[in-house]
Design an enzyme around this catalytic site. Structure first.
Site, PDB file in Angstrom:
ATOM      1  N   ASP A  93       0.853  -1.192   0.000  1.00  0.00           N
ATOM      2  CA  ASP A  93       0.000   0.000   0.000  1.00  0.00           C
ATOM      3  C   ASP A  93       0.886   1.239   0.000  1.00  0.00           C
ATOM      4  O   ASP A  93       1.724   1.403   0.886  1.00  0.00           O
ATOM      5  CB  ASP A  93      -0.885  -0.043   1.255  1.00  0.00           C
ATOM      6  N   ASN A 151      -0.379   4.544  -0.211  1.00  0.00           N
ATOM      7  CA  ASN A 151      -1.005   5.797   0.225  1.00  0.00           C
ATOM      8  C   ASN A 151      -1.779   5.684   1.539  1.00  0.00           C
ATOM      9  O   ASN A 151      -2.616   6.531   1.855  1.00  0.00           O
ATOM     10  CB  ASN A 151      -1.916   6.349  -0.880  1.00  0.00           C
ATOM     11  N   ASP A 177      -4.217   3.722   2.692  1.00  0.00           N
ATOM     12  CA  ASP A 177      -5.648   3.426   2.846  1.00  0.00           C
ATOM     13  C   ASP A 177      -5.883   1.954   3.179  1.00  0.00           C
ATOM     14  O   ASP A 177      -7.021   1.489   3.209  1.00  0.00           O
ATOM     15  CB  ASP A 177      -6.436   3.834   1.588  1.00  0.00           C
ATOM     16  N   ASP A 185      -1.671  -1.193  -3.977  1.00  0.00           N
ATOM     17  CA  ASP A 185      -1.962  -0.423  -5.188  1.00  0.00           C
ATOM     18  C   ASP A 185      -0.790  -0.463  -6.161  1.00  0.00           C
ATOM     19  O   ASP A 185       0.265  -1.037  -5.864  1.00  0.00           O
ATOM     20  CB  ASP A 185      -2.310   1.026  -4.803  1.00  0.00           C
ATOM     21  N   ASP A 244      -4.223  -9.974 -16.121  1.00  0.00           N
ATOM     22  CA  ASP A 244      -5.177 -11.047 -15.852  1.00  0.00           C
ATOM     23  C   ASP A 244      -6.491 -10.705 -16.542  1.00  0.00           C
ATOM     24  O   ASP A 244      -7.205  -9.790 -16.138  1.00  0.00           O
ATOM     25  CB  ASP A 244      -5.367 -11.149 -14.326  1.00  0.00           C
ATOM     26  N   ASP A 294      -8.401 -16.017 -17.093  1.00  0.00           N
ATOM     27  CA  ASP A 294      -9.222 -16.620 -16.051  1.00  0.00           C
ATOM     28  C   ASP A 294     -10.245 -17.588 -16.651  1.00  0.00           C
ATOM     29  O   ASP A 294     -10.857 -17.284 -17.674  1.00  0.00           O
ATOM     30  CB  ASP A 294      -9.953 -15.464 -15.335  1.00  0.00           C
ATOM     31  N   GLU A 313      -6.087 -20.394 -17.414  1.00  0.00           N
ATOM     32  CA  GLU A 313      -6.450 -21.142 -16.217  1.00  0.00           C
ATOM     33  C   GLU A 313      -7.528 -22.123 -16.637  1.00  0.00           C
ATOM     34  O   GLU A 313      -8.664 -21.736 -16.894  1.00  0.00           O
ATOM     35  CB  GLU A 313      -6.980 -20.206 -15.123  1.00  0.00           C
ATOM     36  N   HIS A 370      -3.147 -17.196  -5.795  1.00  0.00           N
ATOM     37  CA  HIS A 370      -4.042 -16.458  -4.899  1.00  0.00           C
ATOM     38  C   HIS A 370      -5.286 -17.247  -4.516  1.00  0.00           C
ATOM     39  O   HIS A 370      -6.133 -16.732  -3.792  1.00  0.00           O
ATOM     40  CB  HIS A 370      -4.447 -15.157  -5.592  1.00  0.00           C
ATOM     41  N   ASP A 371      -5.430 -18.474  -5.032  1.00  0.00           N
ATOM     42  CA  ASP A 371      -6.607 -19.288  -4.716  1.00  0.00           C
ATOM     43  C   ASP A 371      -6.268 -20.465  -3.805  1.00  0.00           C
ATOM     44  O   ASP A 371      -7.144 -21.270  -3.501  1.00  0.00           O
ATOM     45  CB  ASP A 371      -7.209 -19.876  -6.011  1.00  0.00           C
TER      46      ASP A 371
HETATM   47  O1  TEU Z   1     -10.708 -19.207 -10.381  1.00  0.00           O
HETATM   48  C1  TEU Z   1     -11.393 -20.164 -11.147  1.00  0.00           C
HETATM   49  C2  TEU Z   1     -12.009 -21.273 -10.460  1.00  0.00           C
HETATM   50  O2  TEU Z   1     -12.527 -22.161 -11.146  1.00  0.00           O
HETATM   51  C3  TEU Z   1     -12.158 -21.338  -8.994  1.00  0.00           C
HETATM   52  O3  TEU Z   1     -13.031 -22.388  -8.691  1.00  0.00           O
HETATM   53  C4  TEU Z   1     -10.920 -21.598  -8.329  1.00  0.00           C
HETATM   54  O4  TEU Z   1     -10.435 -22.828  -8.764  1.00  0.00           O
HETATM   55  C5  TEU Z   1     -11.242 -21.618  -6.876  1.00  0.00           C
HETATM   56  O5  TEU Z   1     -11.279 -20.283  -6.451  1.00  0.00           O
HETATM   57  C6  TEU Z   1     -10.250 -22.348  -6.101  1.00  0.00           C
HETATM   58  O6  TEU Z   1     -10.620 -22.256  -4.796  1.00  0.00           O
HETATM   59  C7  TEU Z   1     -10.530 -17.992 -10.997  1.00  0.00           C
HETATM   60  C8  TEU Z   1      -9.719 -17.048 -10.146  1.00  0.00           C
HETATM   61  O7  TEU Z   1      -8.414 -17.544 -10.007  1.00  0.00           O
HETATM   62  C9  TEU Z   1     -10.420 -16.820  -8.854  1.00  0.00           C
HETATM   63  O8  TEU Z   1      -9.683 -16.008  -7.994  1.00  0.00           O
HETATM   64  C10 TEU Z   1     -11.752 -16.178  -9.178  1.00  0.00           C
HETATM   65  O9  TEU Z   1     -12.508 -16.036  -8.017  1.00  0.00           O
HETATM   66  C11 TEU Z   1     -12.538 -17.002 -10.184  1.00  0.00           C
HETATM   67  O10 TEU Z   1     -11.756 -17.374 -11.295  1.00  0.00           O
HETATM   68  C12 TEU Z   1     -13.693 -16.199 -10.726  1.00  0.00           C
HETATM   69  O11 TEU Z   1     -13.232 -15.205 -11.576  1.00  0.00           O
HETATM   70 CA    CA Z   2      -3.500   2.087  -1.269  1.00  0.00          CA
END
Ligand code: TEU
Ligand code: CA
Length: 533
Positions: free
Chosen positions: A24, A26, A28, A32, A101, A198, A239, A311-312
């Protein structure tokens, strides 16, 4: 043979940023673009030469940017288009690439297209989404519940494969394909070097047989996006959710003009019923999945994506390593298992300091729309304690906590006196970039040495892979060879092992502990890479 252009990608290493949680600038409490810009040297010094930025487009953030309200504008919290221009310039001037993305399967219901579409059947955007008078099938949303939502404005149901506010686009409408093409072109013109796409396999639907499997026009739509001359040079990683090599070949074989590579999730899922229920995850199972997919992609001349975090997903070291006393050893051992294989390595923010999975004590501390949906479901049959255990295990917030830069109150992610959008990691005071770099056992420095080795030896980028260890072994050994240059990588598992290599090696140039010889006794999670004589 890999297309020349794909060979180039084999020399890339991609650092994935979840901008909301990275830095971050700034005060908040939300990461960013200026925050990202301030850390470009950190990423370059690690040895990555590309950055994949999770969605940074205008969005109401129900799914943190995966619900896009305008693909050609920047999310308010992240900054402005001129910040984006500065970021592209900052990357390119360092010889680095930007991967954006793209979310083509759905938009936010706040998007102008949806707002117009819901107005009625004679609106120009009417067919941008799937509208039905009656619910046509029993599809369920990935985030729980029916995938169909009644919209009182239009008086019909629309499809949402994810959150209610993420309406699926109707790609069978040529106008939608055109819109997406111009979005890709817009970013290509701005200097973006590639896309992570995605849920790419969701864009063509199979309403015909009612099954939610690959739609009949999937390949045509992907080619319409990326097979065009103007953008065919871009790096594209889809993906997907298939573990079927024939599907993967159709997407990634170079003559198909579809995608450069695909994320294959087999090793992430490890046969689990769902992501909140652990199964047979172990170093051994990871090795076996890696070997299987390395062999399959190689046999078919495909460019492979090497990743263990995103991130998932909860962090790999907490799933299959020891994230307590042997955290450094397991983080570096897993790194060598994956990142010296053939393909494009991806490193998710925090992986390079061995960040473990997060833990939160109360459901109120979670933000992830997916895990909150599952929590409501589990609540019907399980106790609060059992629910929390499942959510802590599988929640995407594990990977989304603010990046830990130092040991201060908000871990250097944001000012000390503000509340970050998600609580810092419970171990951030102990595990952070500053501490890691000051430590004799630095995961970052291991990654740095490893990537330097990879980047300065063609055999480790383009060379053939041969697996020396056997399925019953409690270690992983593989070689990489190109011409007369040959390297060996040895990664031990949980128990001490004596490993005798069938050839002579030089002193290992990469090792997570002190090692003078490639052969010999290996401590738990010890790893090494050496040149074969
Ligand atoms: O995820 C695609 C997806 O099929 C999800 O089921 C993912 O496998 C799941 O979040 C795993 O726990 C993508 C993105 O990576 C995810 O962050 C998004 O929420 C999702 O698409 C919808 O855009
Ligand atoms: Ca910020």
């Amino acid at each position: 043979m890999l297309r020349e252009q794909y060979r180039e990608f084999t020399g890339w290493t991609i650092y994935q940023i979840y901008p909301r949680s990275f830095k971050d600038s700034n005060g908040d409490g939300i990461g960013d673009l200026q925050g990202v810009i301030s850390k470009l040297d950190y990423i370059k010094e690690l040895g990555a030469n590309a950055v994949w930025l999770c969605p940074c487009f205008k969005s109401p953030n129900d799914d943190n940017g995966y619900d896009v309200a305008d693909y050609c504008d920047i999310m308010d919290e992240f900054g402005t288009m001129s910040d984006m221009d500065e970021l592209i310039e900052g990357l390119h001037s360092r010889g680095m690439k930007l991967i954006l993305d793209l979310v083509p399967n759905h938009t936010s219901t706040d998007h102008k297209w949806f707002q117009e579409s819901r107005k009625g059947k004679d609106n120009p955007y009417s067919d941008y989404y799937y509208w039905f008078d009656e619910i046509p099938n029993d599809w369920v949303s990935n985030f729980g519940g029916s995938a169909w939502q009644y919209d009182p404005v239009r008086g019909q149901y629309y499809l949402h494969s994810f959150a209610v506010s993420q309406a699926d686009l109707n790609w069978d409408n040529p106008a939608v394909v055109k819109e997406m093409q111009s979005i890709v072109d817009f970013w290509a013109d701005k200097g973006c070097d590639g896309f992570r796409i995605d849920v790419i396999d969701g864009i063509s639907k199979n309403f015909r047989n009612g099954k939610n499997d690959l739609g009949p026009h999937l390949h045509d739509y992907i080619r319409a996006l990326f097979g065009r001359e103007k953008v065919a040079h871009l790096f594209t990683v889809g993906e997907g959710h298939t573990n079927d090599i024939e599907d993967i070949v159709l997407h990634c074989a170079s003559e198909r003009n579809e995608l450069s590579t695909l994320f294959i999730f087999d090793h992430m899922e490890c046969g689990r019923a769902d992501k909140f229920t652990p199964k047979d995850d172990s170093l051994k199972s990871l090795r076996d999945y890696l070997v299987y997919w390395q062999t399959e992609t190689d046999k078919n001349d495909l460019l492979h994506s090497l990743f263990i975090e995103n991130h998932d997903q909860p962090q790999m070291i907490s799933r299959i390593g020891n994230d307590q006393e042997l955290r450094y050893e397991s983080a570096t051992d897993i790194a060598a298992m994956v990142c010296l294989l053939k393909g494009v390595p991806f490193i998710y923010q925090g992986q390079e300091i061995g960040m473990p999975a997060a833990h939160y004590d109360s459901i109120d501390d979670f933000d992830d729309v997916e895990c909150l949906g599952y929590y409501r479901k589990y609540k019907k049959t399980l106790s609060e304690e059992e629910c929390l255990e499942k959510i802590n295990f599988g929640s995407r917030d594990n990977a989304r906590h603010p990046m830990a830069w130092d040991g201060s109150r908000n871990s250097g992610f944001t000012d000390e006196n503000v509340s970050p959008w998600l609580l810092p990691h419970s171990r951030a005071a102990e595990i952070n970039v500053e501490n890691d770099l000051a430590s004799e056992k630095s995961v970052y420095r291991f990654y740095q040495n490893m990537l330097h080795l990879r980047n300065s030896n063609q055999a480790l980028q383009y060379g053939d892979v041969a697996v020396l260890s056997k399925p019953e072994d409690d270690f992983f050994i593989y070689t990489r060879s190109l011409g007369d240059s040959k390297w060996v990588v040895i990664c031990n598992f949980e128990t001490e092992q004596n490993i005798e290599l069938p050839f002579e090696c030089e002193v290992p140039v990469l090792a997570n502990l002190n090692r003078q010889a490639a052969s010999g006794s290996y401590a738990p999670y010890e790893c090494a890479a050496a040149k074969v004589k």
